[in-house]
Enzyme design. Sequence first.
Site, PDB file in Angstrom:
ATOM      1  N   HIS A 183      30.213  24.483  35.413  1.00  0.00           N
ATOM      2  CA  HIS A 183      30.712  23.132  35.678  1.00  0.00           C
ATOM      3  C   HIS A 183      30.047  22.538  36.927  1.00  0.00           C
ATOM      4  O   HIS A 183      29.552  21.416  36.905  1.00  0.00           O
ATOM      5  CB  HIS A 183      32.235  23.205  35.851  1.00  0.00           C
ATOM      6  N   GLU A 184      30.059  23.318  38.004  1.00  0.00           N
ATOM      7  CA  GLU A 184      29.530  22.792  39.277  1.00  0.00           C
ATOM      8  C   GLU A 184      28.009  22.715  39.253  1.00  0.00           C
ATOM      9  O   GLU A 184      27.427  21.754  39.761  1.00  0.00           O
ATOM     10  CB  GLU A 184      30.021  23.650  40.450  1.00  0.00           C
TER      11      GLU A 184
HETATM   12 ZN   LIG Z   1      33.501  18.301  38.170  1.00  0.00          ZN
END
Ligand SMILES: [Zn+2]
Length: 162
Positions: free
Chosen positions: A69-70
């Site tokens: 995600h990051e």
């Molecule tokens: Zn995010």
Amino acid sequence: MPELLNARVEACYQQAEAFFKRSFPRPRVSLKLRGQKAGVAHLDENLLRFNLQLYRENSEDFLRQTVAHEVAHLIAHHLFGPRIKPHGEEWQLIMRGVYELPPNRCHNYAIRRRSVTRYLYRCQCQDFPFSAQRHALVGKGRRYYCRRCKATLVFTGQQSRE
Ligand SMILES: [Zn+2]
Ligand SMILES: [Zn+2]
């Protein structure tokens, strides 16, 4: 454990590089994030900050989902610049296309709060953890019902600490 996390960051970068057929500068990685967020991507600083406590408590999902995600935020920033929405279609494309992961905005890891006692109530279909306040109201004659099965919620005698 931090080695696994760094290895996952690197793996995510290699996947993105293979997918987009270009290279991306590697970020700095910090494990000093505290509080409720699992991770934060600092786009201009090319920095990823992760929550070490949530990582320890949810390692498997954290490595798979949160790290991707990051990283996807940084990749999206490099590819598409600063004007895109954080969780817009560019980021979602990377989550789905590169990492084959659901583009979930938020984690659902349990956040440790102040320890509280829960009183376990039950109907015919499910359990309900009651707060001390609500449990006391039942002691004064208040009744609660399950919306699903319509049965009265009854105290099981069990308590738990959250
Ligand atoms: Zn995010
Ligand atoms: Zn029920």
